[in-house]
Structure formats: structure tokens, C-alpha cells
Write an enzyme that holds these catalytic residues in place. Sequence first.
Site, mmCIF file in Angstrom:
data_model
loop_
_atom_site.group_PDB
_atom_site.id
_atom_site.type_symbol
_atom_site.label_atom_id
_atom_site.label_comp_id
_atom_site.label_asym_id
_atom_site.label_seq_id
_atom_site.Cartn_x
_atom_site.Cartn_y
_atom_site.Cartn_z
ATOM 1 C CG ASP A 1 -2.552 30.079 8.998
ATOM 2 O OD1 ASP A 1 -2.331 31.286 8.926
ATOM 3 O OD2 ASP A 1 -1.843 29.278 9.621
ATOM 4 C CG ASP B 1 -0.017 26.040 10.350
ATOM 5 O OD1 ASP B 1 0.659 27.077 10.260
ATOM 6 O OD2 ASP B 1 -0.460 25.441 9.359
ATOM 7 C CG ASP C 1 1.604 31.248 12.184
ATOM 8 O OD1 ASP C 1 1.923 32.218 11.490
ATOM 9 O OD2 ASP C 1 1.186 30.171 11.719
#
Length: 1177
Positions: free
Chosen positions: A458, A779, A783
Site C-alpha cells: 500500500d 490495512d 484488503d
Amino acid sequence: MTNNVADHHPGNSVAEGNHEGDFGCSMVELRNLMELRSAEAVARLNDSYGGVHNVCKRLKTSPVEGLSGNPIDLEKRRQVFGQNFIPPKKAKTFLQLVWEALQDVTLIILEIAAIVSLGLSFYHPPGGDNELCGQSAGGVEDEGESQAGWIEGAAILFSVIIVVLVTAFNDWSKEKQFRGLQSRIEQEQKFTVIRKGQVIQIPVAEIVVGDIAQIKYGDLLPADGILIQGNDLKIDESSLTGESDQVKKSMDKDPMLLSGTHVMEGSGRMVVTAVGINSQTGIIFTLLGAGEGDEEKKVKKGQDRAVLADGVALEIQPLKSQEGVENEEKEKKKVKVPKKEKSVLQGKLTRLAVQIGKAGLFMSAVTVVILVLYFVIDTFWVQKRSWLAECTPIYIQYFVKFFIIGVTVLVVAVPEGLPLAVTISLAYSVKKMMKDNNLVRHLDACETMGNATAICSDKTGTLTMNRMTVVQAYVGDTHYRQIPDPEAILPKTLDLIVHGVAINSAYTSKILPPEKEGGLPRQVGNKTECALLGFVLDLKQDYQAVRNEVPEEKLYKVYTFNSVRKSMSTVLRSSGGGFRMYSKGASEIILRKCTKILDKNGEPRLFKVKDRDEMVKKVIEPMACHGLRTICLAFRDFPADAEPDWDSENEILSELTCIAVVGIEDPVRPEVPDAILKCQRAGITVRMVTGDNINTARAIATKCGILLPGEDFLCLEGKEFNRLIRNEKGEVEQEQLDKIWPKLRVLARSSPTDKHTLVKGIIDSTVGDQRQVVAVTGDGTNDGPALKKADVGFAMGIAGTDVAKEASDIILTDDNFTSIVKAVMWGRNVYDSISKFLQFQLTVNVVAVIVAFTGACITQDSPLKAVQMLWVNLIMDTFASLALATEPPSESLLLRKPYGRNKPLISRTMMKNILGHAVYQLTIIFTLLFAGEKFFDIDSGRNAPLHSPPTEHYTIVFNTFVMMQLFNEINARKIHGERNVFEAIYRNPIFCTVVLGTFAAQIIIVEFGGKPFSCSGLTLSQWFWCIFIGVGELLWGQLICTVPTSHLKFLKEAGHGITKEEIPEEELPEDVDEIDHAEMELRRGQILWFRGLNRIQTQIKVVNAFRSSLYEGLEKPESRSSIHNFMTHPEFILEEDEPRTPFLDGTEDEPENNNAVESEFSFPEPGSPFHSLETSV
């Protein structure tokens, strides 16, 4: 039940005999209420309780203020309604673990041998002195010596006891470690509740019935409750109901919230009505607990199913191989518990262990047969004796001795220390990784990380600091390069900005004063919202005053942010009777929905497509190219005459008026570029997957070093990515994906599905010389699928939602990318530690087996006695595993490429070392064995009769053997052919302690071990010779280093991984994330075996004909276009050795191999290319 009871103040009631009378409803009533769903629940709530506010009243709590937080009151609630804690399953006692360790097959064989040997030593046959019994009688020299026959049996038993205790203690301490890890995870889980009107976070276990809990997107509900107020709340109840559809929750339709379910969208508040074992999840766990007894026997002891406080099962799976190879044999026949495909290392170790075990079994059988035959032929044939009844016990004693020697060979062949080394290495790494901010939830994730070839990371929070600040703004036709002066903005525009930010953001997001003087203000909640709130504060305005004026209850409708909307909107009822909606979101999304924009006079003017394009070019792109995230604030007024249809979102979210566009900076963490460089040097590709605008993403990727100037890498947006990889039907085409992913470095504006598609595509890809091992960071709740699919999922400990943590393997407690690099280092270290241990262990094994075998065949007696073997094999190896498995990692580990899935555990270099040292040791030992007595001028120990006292000759052989192992342990510290084996040896105090400790123990054994260890004391000069020969190992090691491995083409590697081709593709159902190939193979295999047996001969001929071309195919999966493309069909694989005919028990026998690879062919399904080939034959 009158309400007057419920009204007195919680603080003054003290627990009495009848607790339940103090509250307006009992635990059982609430429990029954929580079992109802939707309309039924609403009806019951209103009829029996008069609505949720009355439930609050009866529970003596305020929907706005929450509980008083008075300790006496909280304690009383715990007594009446229970604690929010589900007791974990009882840990195994030490005795249970001892009993399990005793199940080890090799140990059982040893125990039997020892008991038989003991029994026979106490039994003195009457005809013992009979001359007719031949040489056997010569063994008993005097009474004292024959009395000592029991020692060998007792010593074997004693060493078995030590092994069992070591194993049991190891398992016990491991279990204890997990429980510790467990409780640590539990303590770290906090939840937001309101007490005394203050919003505070408390550990999940401290939540009590009557608490008012705030719930928001991404939460995992810790207890059951009833909704008091909710905005657009959607819950995923699949963990309880199995239904994958998200359930909409609202006060009037379905206000029941259940523990263990996930909040997928929206926010709200609930009153807690059931906790711990009385919550819905708790009830299920209690039921599970009852059925656990029978399950217990089926589930492997390694799989602790420990339970988190909020009732989520957290599976911690230590390595499968910790049970030792022998247990594998038993496990095969047991019920298979489906679990994730084995980790890379497990697969390799299991195979290696099975191979070694088979070899050992074969050698020991041959040894026993040869000894027995030799004895029988020599006694009854050569010496022409007849079998006399009174001699039988003596003969049996001989046979038992041969059997013990055979068992000794087996014991030496099987590397008992291996499971121990793996466990110690992993446990040690996990403990140390805690210090490096990696909280490992699944043990094998640790070593899988060492093989990682790709990391999909990310952007926000991982690569950047997740400390967002507004640095640029575009308000009233002016682009401000820094925060504008409040005077420069018109009051009414300013007012719109303040209201738009303060009201249209989660009320849980706020800016608190810094903890330390002069520090930065603390951001709590969503970081983007905090940046906007900070912007309001920078404009010298107060957002809290606006929030106090418009509390959450007054919000008419909230469209919360989610990955599909990429925006958030809040509707308020205006004073004039109409509605006003504030929106904020990604600038390109909101601007598309704007038809007006506020000009410099604060008046709305038309905003056409060309104006928008110009704004994108002049404002948004320049901001994005500086790595800023652009957020647009907008509003819309609805007239009072007719209420709009709030459910048709597209119509509501249109005709907006743009207030301002702000650029938010999230600075790159200073340590990230260096960490990414390390990854690239280590052969790991870092890809950035982000929801941000592509220009922002590209700018940040360049700052981090993911994109390097002058390289032709791809940066794609989610839409473009999907267009390239999907066919007309919208299905993902692996071939298309294979063209893209090798060059893809940045995926912007991506949805969670894109992330999952990318991860799955890279893992399933057959491009390149080896299968990719992918790590993913995440997070958000969305996901979850990608984290589960990845080989290693990293969740963020600070910003991560509970759902993400639940799906992950490792939690990054500091949300920092550099911690991932540390995880790679530790993972590689685990792998290397195990390889080091294998190099040491296998040298010992090869030498000891050959010595025992030849010695037994030539001199009828193993030069190394059973007890000595046990000392070398069990005790020394246990300590060696401790010494070599705790080597600390060094930065140099990051300078080599990852090993990948199919690189063997034992490389050519290691094989060269193992065989090279074995040659040295065997030469020395055989020289000592057959010429040692002349050299040292002592009596020969060969052909000593039964029960004769230990000889100096054999003691020297044993001592030299041990000395050589000790010095070879130092050699084993390096596995890639490095010359300096002493490098950084002082950094590992355990290693030094073990080597010196073993040396001291050896001195004691030789000098004082006497009969049990078959040793007699040695003189000083003999000791020096033994040590000198041992030191020779180090010099010999240098010699071996000089021989280039490339010249030794004949060396084979061992312990291969599972290649991609062996995993049948059609057997990987997407939804089942846990597969057991062995089980599938078994079912399919049984039918196909019978059908296939009669064709095998023909097939082998065909296969041999194609063989040469097959190998080319094996190396290069691209050769699918060739005529033999049946080979690349995933179900067909050939090993490197000669083709064998598969036998019927092939698959039965090795489900260990995850897909029955030892059994050469697994027959394909009808319809596969190979099937058609076979029918045509």
C-alpha cells in the site's frame, strides 16, 4: 419488572444474593433477545421492552453519556452478565506432551530393543557354559562381567527418556510462547466506548453489558448489542451465518449486531447486551468446546486453535514437521485436517525427511540381515555345530544384539534433530522479530517471507508517514501554494468549508493537543479527515463548536466512504425545511458530479466540462505531480417541497457545487527509499498498489525508488489494468496478465478486487524460471481477500482494521515498510539456519551409517555402540540444532536473490561439503578401526566377545569421531562456500557455549563413562591425537572450498520444493483458501490407479520416447506451443531419477508430498491432453 428499580444510580447498588433483580432484565432474557433477527427482533424489542432506549434504561446506562465507569458498578455487571472473555481451550499438560513424544516410532523400536536386551541380560540359561554353543560361550569371562549386561539396555532406556523429556519440554515451551503471543494480541485489541460522556478506547476484555460502543467501518464487533444510532451501516455476518451478502442494519428494520461480525460500511453506536460466552459467537464456541474431545485426536498437536477474546479463532500453525519424520508415518493413516497448502520450507523438509527415512530403514534392514546370516553361517555351517536347546537363549541374545545394532543404524540415519532445529529456529526468529516490530501470527510465514520475490505494498501509511497535512488549496478561483490566510477567503465560503469538513467526517476523527510540549498535534481516526480538520484549524476556525451544534443524532442521512464510492456525503435538514448535503472525496470523482463552482465572490457559477478539464490541467495535475492527494469539497441544497429518494445514490450525488479543492501531502517515510533499494538488491520486486490518483502515485513511487528514471516500467490505473487483462466476458485471462505484471510497478486508483486479481495472477503465473512468492500489505477491511491469497499477508498494527489483521500472517506493529525488509532478513536466516543444520547433521548421518554398517558386516559388531550413537545423534544434534538455529541474521543475507519455491534445500555446494567431509571422516575412522591398535600400540578391540569390557581402541575411534563432529560444526556455519568459518562467531554466544559444553561433556563421558558408554579412559597423548585429527576437519574444509562446485557435475541436490506443474489447476477453487492436495489426489487417485495399472507399461515406453523433449519443457514453461505440450499440463511431472513403475500404494503412502509426487504419475482427469494421449496409445 418495574422501571423504578432501574432508575437508581449505578454507583450505590452493591452486589447482593439475587444479582439479576438489580437490573431490569436478566442475562437469559437478553440472550434470548439476541437470538432473534430483523422484523421479529424489532417486534420483540418494542413489545417486551418498549424500544432500545428502554433497554438502556433497564441496563442503567445512558445512550449519550454511556456508563459512569464506577469500578463497583462495572464489577457488578461482570458478575451478573459475565466477562467479555471466552476461555481458551485448556493447554496440554506436560505429561500429555510426554506421552505424545513417546509415540515416536523410532523411540518405540528403541524401547522394545532395550527391554528385550534388559530381560535377556537377567536371564542366565542353564547351559550357558556348554562348550557346544560355540564362540558364544567364550563371551562370558567372569561373573562380574556377565552382571553388567543390563547396562546397555538401561542406558538406551535412559537416553530415550532424555529425548522424550527434551521433546516434551520443547513442545510445552512452544505452547507457552503461543499463549503469551495470544494474550499479547488480545491485550492490544481495543474498542471505542463512551463512558461518562467521554469517548475512550478500552481493551476488548473490559467491555461490559450496558456499555455504549461506537462502531465504524472495519471494526470486528467484540460483543452482541442493539443499534442505538446508525449511518448507512452494513455488516458482513458470514462468520456466523455463512451468508456472504452484507446485511443492512437500521433501527427500524434490523437493529441486532452480533459479536464476531465485521462492519463493512458506515458507522453508529450500540448498547452492549451480551458479552463473552453469552454472546452469539461465545455460544457457538461453547458448543464447539463440547465436541472438541473427539476432534482432538484427529487434529495434529501442532495446530493450536487458540481463541481470541472476541471469539475469533486465531490459528497458529507451527511447522508440520515438528513431530519428526516418524510421526508422519502415523499421520498418514489418520483423518486429514484440511489446512493451507504447506509452506515452501515444510514441503521441502517433508520430502527430504521421507527420503532420508527410507534410506535409513533400508540400511538398517540390510545390516541386521547380514549380521544374522553371517552368524548363522559361521556357527552352523563353518563350525558345523548343531542347534542345541540349552544354547537357544545365548543365540537369542546374539540376535537381540544384532537387532539393537540395526536399530542403531536406523536411529543414526533419521535426523531427529531436524524437527527440533526447525522449531527452535522459527521460535527464536519469531521472538526476535517482535523486537523488529513484526508480530508473527502464523509461524511458517516467517520462513516464507525469506523466499518472497514480490511485495505489493500500500502507499498510505506503509511507504508514507500517514501523517496527512493540507499544503495547497484552490478556493474561489485562486490556487494557493501554501495554506491561505483566513482573511483572504470570503466568510461565507469559509463557513461552507468549516461546515463541510466538520460535519461531513466521522465524529471519531479529531485532532488532539500534542503529547509532548512542542510536538506535533495528535491525529486520531481517519488520517485524511484529520488533515482536513487540521486545515480548518489552520484557518483559525473551530470545528468542535460546529460538531457540538450539530451532534451525530441530527445527521439526517450519511453515505459513508467505501472503496466503490470513493466519497462521503452527509445530509442535514435545513432550518427552512429543505436539505443540505455536504460531500467530499477524490477530486476527479467529485468534480465530475459538479455542475457549479464558487467563484471569488463566493457565488456559484456554471462549471462546464471544458472548465473541468482546464482545472484538472492547471490545478489537480500540478498538485498530483508533487505527490499530493487531491480532495474536493462540495455541497448541494435540496428544496423543501419534495423529499428526494435517498436510495438512488446516483441522482443524489449529482449537480453538486464545488467549494474548494485541497492538496494533501503525506510525506514519504525517510527510511523507505533505502529499504526499497535493499529489496531490489535482494531480488525482490516492490509494487505499489494504491487508491490514489495516478500522478500522485507516480510522484511518490519515484520518491521511494520504486520507479527509477530511464527504466521502462508500467504505471496503470485500475480501469486500464482491467481492460488489458480481461476478455470480452469480463473474465481475467492469465496470459494477458502475464504480459503485464512483470513490468507493472504502480497500480493506481485500484479497487480491492484489482489488488486481489494482481496478487492471484502473480502467484498463479508460470512466467519466468520460478514461481513467484508474493507478500502483500493491507490495512482496510477490503484488503482481506488479497491478504489471505498472498503467501504472506502483512496487516498494519496501527492503521489496520481488525478484519485485515484477522486475514494476515504478520502484523506490522509500527506500520513501517522497513519492518518488512527485516522480516525478509529473518525469513532468509531461518532458511539458512536450517540448511546449516542439515549440512552438519547429514555429514554425521552419512558417516555414522556407513561406519555402523561396514563395521557390523566386517567385525560383527558396530564400532560405535548404541549408547554412543545415541549420544552423538540425540544429545549432540539437539544442541547443534540449538547452536546453528540461533545464528543472528546479517545484512549480507539481503545481497543474494531469493531461493524460490523449487530450489532444493541442499544445494550442490552443501552436497560437496557433506560428501567431502564424510570422505575425510570415514578415511580416518576406518584407518583407526583397522590399524589404530598398531599406531597407538594398544590391544585391538575388534572381535571382542559378548559382554567384554570396553577397549581403549574403540574408545579412541568414538572420541575421534566426536571431535571431528565438533570441529565440523564450526565448518557448518557457512553454506555458500565462504572461507572464513569463524566470521562473527562471537555474536552468537549460544554457539560458543554449545561447542565448549559438548567438549566438556565428551571428556566426562570418555574418562568416567565406563561400561554404560563402552568407554575406557585415555591418556593425554591419545587425547591430543583425537583433538588434532578433529582440527584437521577445519583444514580439510578449506581444501574442499578450493574445489569449484561447477566441476562436480555428478552431485545431486536433495529436498526439492513442489514445482508449479505438480499442482493441478482445476483443483484450486477460488473460494476454498485451504486445500489439501493429498486428499484430492487420494480420492481421484484410487479410481484412476486401478484403471491405470494395466496401461502403465505402455505409458512408460511412450514417456521414455518423449523424455528428452520433456526436460526442455520442464525448464522453460514457454514451450507450451510444442507438440508435447501435454507435458506442461499441470498434472504431469517426472522426477529426475529413472522412471519407476508406480505401485498401488504409491498415493496411499505419501500424502505427505502434498500431491503424491513420489508416486511418479498422478493420473490425469479424462479430457486432459495426457488422457487423450494415453488412450491413443
